[in-house]
Design a protein around this motif. Structure first.
Motif, PDB file in Angstrom:
ATOM      1  N   ASP A  92       0.447  12.945  -9.538  1.00 53.87           N
ATOM      2  CA  ASP A  92       1.102  12.038 -10.470  1.00 53.87           C
ATOM      3  C   ASP A  92       1.438  10.710  -9.790  1.00 53.87           C
ATOM      4  OD1 ASP A  92       2.077  11.396 -12.981  1.00 53.87           O
ATOM      5  OD2 ASP A  92       4.091  12.115 -12.533  1.00 53.87           O
ATOM      6  N   LEU A  93       1.859  10.759  -8.536  1.00 51.16           N
ATOM      7  CA  LEU A  93       2.111   9.531  -7.786  1.00 51.16           C
ATOM      8  C   LEU A  93       0.835   8.712  -7.634  1.00 51.16           C
ATOM      9  CD1 LEU A  93       4.519  10.580  -4.873  1.00 51.16           C
ATOM     10  CD2 LEU A  93       4.919   8.735  -6.516  1.00 51.16           C
ATOM     11  N   LEU A  94      -0.260   9.394  -7.304  1.00 53.75           N
ATOM     12  CA  LEU A  94      -1.552   8.727  -7.178  1.00 53.75           C
ATOM     13  C   LEU A  94      -1.947   8.066  -8.500  1.00 53.75           C
ATOM     14  CD1 LEU A  94      -4.254   8.143  -5.698  1.00 53.75           C
ATOM     15  CD2 LEU A  94      -4.992  10.446  -6.365  1.00 53.75           C
TER      16      LEU A  94
ATOM     17  N   MET B 238       0.841  -1.200   0.000  1.00 62.49           N
ATOM     18  CA  MET B 238       0.000   0.000   0.000  1.00 62.49           C
ATOM     19  C   MET B 238       0.872   1.245   0.000  1.00 62.49           C
ATOM     20  SD  MET B 238      -3.004   1.461   0.110  1.00 62.49           S
ATOM     21  CE  MET B 238      -4.154   0.163   0.575  1.00 62.49           C
ATOM     22  N   LEU B 239       0.547   2.165  -0.894  1.00 61.75           N
ATOM     23  CA  LEU B 239       1.208   3.462  -0.917  1.00 61.75           C
ATOM     24  C   LEU B 239       0.334   4.451  -0.162  1.00 61.75           C
ATOM     25  CD1 LEU B 239       3.429   5.400  -1.993  1.00 61.75           C
ATOM     26  CD2 LEU B 239       1.973   5.777  -3.993  1.00 61.75           C
ATOM     27  N   TYR B 240       0.910   5.102   0.828  1.00 62.19           N
ATOM     28  CA  TYR B 240       0.202   6.144   1.574  1.00 62.19           C
ATOM     29  C   TYR B 240       0.765   7.507   1.181  1.00 62.19           C
ATOM     30  CZ  TYR B 240      -1.569   2.488   4.717  1.00 62.19           C
ATOM     31  OH  TYR B 240      -2.197   1.372   5.243  1.00 62.19           O
ATOM     32  N   LEU B 241      -0.089   8.395   0.728  1.00 60.14           N
ATOM     33  CA  LEU B 241       0.274   9.796   0.523  1.00 60.14           C
ATOM     34  C   LEU B 241      -0.272  10.555   1.716  1.00 60.14           C
ATOM     35  CD1 LEU B 241      -0.574  10.201  -3.282  1.00 60.14           C
ATOM     36  CD2 LEU B 241       1.617   9.602  -2.224  1.00 60.14           C
ATOM     37  N   VAL B 242       0.629  11.043   2.563  1.00 61.98           N
ATOM     38  CA  VAL B 242       0.241  11.563   3.868  1.00 61.98           C
ATOM     39  C   VAL B 242       0.566  13.050   3.980  1.00 61.98           C
ATOM     40  CG1 VAL B 242       0.465  11.290   6.370  1.00 61.98           C
ATOM     41  CG2 VAL B 242       0.724   9.294   4.871  1.00 61.98           C
ATOM     42  N   GLY B 243      -0.444  13.875   4.094  1.00 54.25           N
ATOM     43  CA  GLY B 243      -0.225  15.291   4.378  1.00 54.25           C
ATOM     44  C   GLY B 243       0.170  15.448   5.831  1.00 54.25           C
ATOM     45  N   ILE B 244       1.204  16.255   6.094  1.00 56.47           N
ATOM     46  CA  ILE B 244       1.667  16.401   7.476  1.00 56.47           C
ATOM     47  C   ILE B 244       1.502  17.830   7.997  1.00 56.47           C
ATOM     48  CG2 ILE B 244       3.231  14.442   7.340  1.00 56.47           C
ATOM     49  CD1 ILE B 244       5.564  16.418   7.032  1.00 56.47           C
ATOM     50  N   GLY B 245       0.712  18.650   7.300  1.00 52.83           N
ATOM     51  CA  GLY B 245       0.397  19.973   7.820  1.00 52.83           C
ATOM     52  C   GLY B 245       1.496  20.990   7.600  1.00 52.83           C
ATOM     53  N   LEU B 246       1.363  22.116   8.279  1.00 54.49           N
ATOM     54  CA  LEU B 246       2.192  23.287   7.979  1.00 54.49           C
ATOM     55  C   LEU B 246       3.268  23.608   9.000  1.00 54.49           C
ATOM     56  CD1 LEU B 246      -0.743  25.587   6.822  1.00 54.49           C
ATOM     57  CD2 LEU B 246       1.045  24.619   5.361  1.00 54.49           C
TER      58      LEU B 246
ATOM     59  N   ALA C 112       0.183   4.976  -9.270  1.00 51.85           N
ATOM     60  CA  ALA C 112      -0.246   3.829  -8.471  1.00 51.85           C
ATOM     61  C   ALA C 112      -1.512   3.201  -9.040  1.00 51.85           C
ATOM     62  CB  ALA C 112      -0.468   4.258  -7.021  1.00 51.85           C
ATOM     63  N   LYS C 113      -2.462   4.027  -9.446  1.00 51.43           N
ATOM     64  CA  LYS C 113      -3.711   3.511 -10.017  1.00 51.43           C
ATOM     65  C   LYS C 113      -3.444   2.772 -11.326  1.00 51.43           C
ATOM     66  CE  LYS C 113      -6.466   5.285  -6.861  1.00 51.43           C
ATOM     67  NZ  LYS C 113      -7.195   4.430  -5.897  1.00 51.43           N
ATOM     68  N   GLU C 114      -2.572   3.349 -12.170  1.00 54.53           N
ATOM     69  CA  GLU C 114      -2.257   2.724 -13.454  1.00 54.53           C
ATOM     70  C   GLU C 114      -1.584   1.366 -13.278  1.00 54.53           C
ATOM     71  OE1 GLU C 114      -1.601   6.794 -16.128  1.00 54.53           O
ATOM     72  OE2 GLU C 114       0.117   5.729 -15.282  1.00 54.53           O
ATOM     73  N   ARG C 115      -0.777   1.248 -12.235  1.00 57.14           N
ATOM     74  CA  ARG C 115      -0.056  -0.004 -11.998  1.00 57.14           C
ATOM     75  C   ARG C 115      -0.818  -0.936 -11.053  1.00 57.14           C
ATOM     76  NH1 ARG C 115       6.442   1.079 -12.112  1.00 57.14           N
ATOM     77  NH2 ARG C 115       6.440   2.656 -13.766  1.00 57.14           N
ATOM     78  N   GLN C 116      -2.011  -0.534 -10.707  1.00 55.12           N
ATOM     79  CA  GLN C 116      -2.878  -1.334  -9.839  1.00 55.12           C
ATOM     80  C   GLN C 116      -2.226  -1.637  -8.496  1.00 55.12           C
ATOM     81  OE1 GLN C 116      -3.905  -4.664 -12.443  1.00 55.12           O
ATOM     82  NE2 GLN C 116      -5.775  -3.596 -13.072  1.00 55.12           N
ATOM     83  N   VAL C 117      -1.595  -0.613  -7.950  1.00 49.02           N
ATOM     84  CA  VAL C 117      -1.030  -0.678  -6.605  1.00 49.02           C
ATOM     85  C   VAL C 117      -1.936   0.142  -5.687  1.00 49.02           C
ATOM     86  CG1 VAL C 117       0.930  -0.035  -5.144  1.00 49.02           C
ATOM     87  CG2 VAL C 117       1.327  -0.971  -7.438  1.00 49.02           C
ATOM     88  N   GLY C 118      -2.306  -0.415  -4.555  1.00 50.74           N
ATOM     89  CA  GLY C 118      -3.191   0.291  -3.638  1.00 50.74           C
ATOM     90  C   GLY C 118      -2.595   1.611  -3.163  1.00 50.74           C
ATOM     91  N   CYS C 119      -3.432   2.626  -3.111  1.00 52.50           N
ATOM     92  CA  CYS C 119      -2.961   3.947  -2.681  1.00 52.50           C
ATOM     93  C   CYS C 119      -4.026   4.614  -1.819  1.00 52.50           C
ATOM     94  CB  CYS C 119      -2.639   4.827  -3.887  1.00 52.50           C
ATOM     95  SG  CYS C 119      -1.958   6.448  -3.448  1.00 52.50           S
ATOM     96  N   THR C 120      -3.625   5.066  -0.648  1.00 56.51           N
ATOM     97  CA  THR C 120      -4.524   5.761   0.262  1.00 56.51           C
ATOM     98  C   THR C 120      -4.027   7.187   0.468  1.00 56.51           C
ATOM     99  OG1 THR C 120      -5.133   3.745   1.450  1.00 56.51           O
ATOM    100  CG2 THR C 120      -5.486   5.825   2.604  1.00 56.51           C
ATOM    101  N   VAL C 121      -4.917   8.148   0.295  1.00 57.61           N
ATOM    102  CA  VAL C 121      -4.580   9.563   0.469  1.00 57.61           C
ATOM    103  C   VAL C 121      -5.102  10.028   1.824  1.00 57.61           C
ATOM    104  CG1 VAL C 121      -4.872  11.908  -0.431  1.00 57.61           C
ATOM    105  CG2 VAL C 121      -4.690   9.967  -2.010  1.00 57.61           C
TER     106      VAL C 121
ATOM    107  N   GLY D 185       8.153   5.526 -10.271  1.00 57.21           N
ATOM    108  CA  GLY D 185       7.805   4.146 -10.559  1.00 57.21           C
ATOM    109  C   GLY D 185       8.386   3.193  -9.540  1.00 57.21           C
ATOM    110  N   THR D 186       9.630   3.441  -9.128  1.00 62.29           N
ATOM    111  CA  THR D 186      10.281   2.605  -8.115  1.00 62.29           C
ATOM    112  C   THR D 186       9.551   2.689  -6.786  1.00 62.29           C
ATOM    113  OG1 THR D 186      12.430   2.930  -9.189  1.00 62.29           O
ATOM    114  CG2 THR D 186      12.441   2.184  -6.892  1.00 62.29           C
TER     115      THR D 186
END
Length: 266
Positions: free
Chosen positions: A93-95, A1-9, A98-107, A66-67
């Motif tokens: 673009d990362l999201l 699973m790829l997590y795209l995590v916002g960490i605030g300001l 991940a979708k194109e390569r069918q890898v799970g991604c959570t935002v 991609g890596t």
């Protein structure tokens, strides 16, 4: 699973509980730090997470996306984004990858300057298109940002101006130039430079701007003034942003009079 995590300001404490759970479950953690900059040392993040954080520059995120996505095929990988998880095109673009390569991604979203700008007292629903102002060079002085500011003003809409960041720029010898962060004064001077060149009367020295510095942190600064005044104003350490107001309501004028003793809106 790829997590795209916002960490605030601000600091390591701005991450959400959901984001913290994702990060602590990850085998590898990247910190994307070329679209924005932390206001605390990376070591403070590592202390909270209990894990090493890999600092990722433009080359890492864009050229090796991609890596990174493939790493997430067999384990949990987190990409930390200062502000919101989808603050810039590169994060989207990362999201998409991940979708194109069918890898799970959570935002996992968080606060960003796009929402925190409301602290200056101009409601979010009265903003038009956001613009980016790049550093001018001797050979490159784009003016498209000016056109968008003027278009917003003509519609009565405010403009949030995101100011340029130069991190790990290559020099002629293959090394790296020192990091540069555009200031409110830099931005104001460049806007006035274009205005004086155009002579269209859309923006003048007396046009009001609201300088923003380190929004969301303990040392945030909000400084309304004319662009001519902002061009000579030092708001201190980065990161800076600039708002060019459109039509200002009676309520907004009262807010500025009470909060900043400012009454120069026309």
């Amino acid at each position: 699973m790829l997590y795209l995590v916002g960490i605030g300001l601000d600091s390591e404490k701005d991450i959400t509980l959901k984001g913290l759970e994702a990060v602590r479950s990850s085998e590898k953690i990247y910190l994307e730090e070329y679209t924005s900059q932390l206001s605390v040392p990376v070591s403070q993040l590592e202390q909270l997470y209990g894990k090493e954080v890999v600092r990722a520059d433009r080359e890492t995120i864009q050229d090796r996306k991609g890596t990174i996505v493939e790493e997430a095929r067999s384990g949990n990988i987190s990409v930390l984004v200062i502000g919101d998880a989808l603050s810039a095109t590169t994060h989207v673009d990362l999201l998409q990858t991940a979708k194109e390569r069918q890898v799970g991604c959570t935002v996992i979203h968080n606060a960003s300057i796009m929402t925190a700008v409301s602290v200056c007292g101009l409601p979010l629903y009265n903003y038009g298109q956001t613009v980016s102002i790049p550093f001018f060079t001797e050979k490159w002085m784009p003016e498209s940002f000016y056109d968008r500011i003027v278009a917003n003003k003509q519609r009565g809409l405010h403009t949030l101006c995101l100011l340029d960041i130069k991190v790990k720029e290559r020099d002629e010898d293959g090394g790296y130039r020192p990091s540069r962060f555009m200031s409110v004064s830099d931005a104001a001077r460049q806007i006035l430079f274009v205005a004086q060149k155009r002579k269209d009367g859309a923006i003048e020295d007396s046009t009001v701007g609201v300088g923003l510095a380190r929004i969301g942190t303990q040392t945030e600064a909000i400084h309304p003034a004319t662009l001519a005044q902002l061009a000579e104003t030092d708001l201190g350490a980065p990161l800076h942003s600039l708002v060019i107001p459109g039509s200002v309501t009676v309520y907004e004028k009262e807010f500025y009079e009470k909060m900043f003793s400012f009454s120069q809106f026309t």
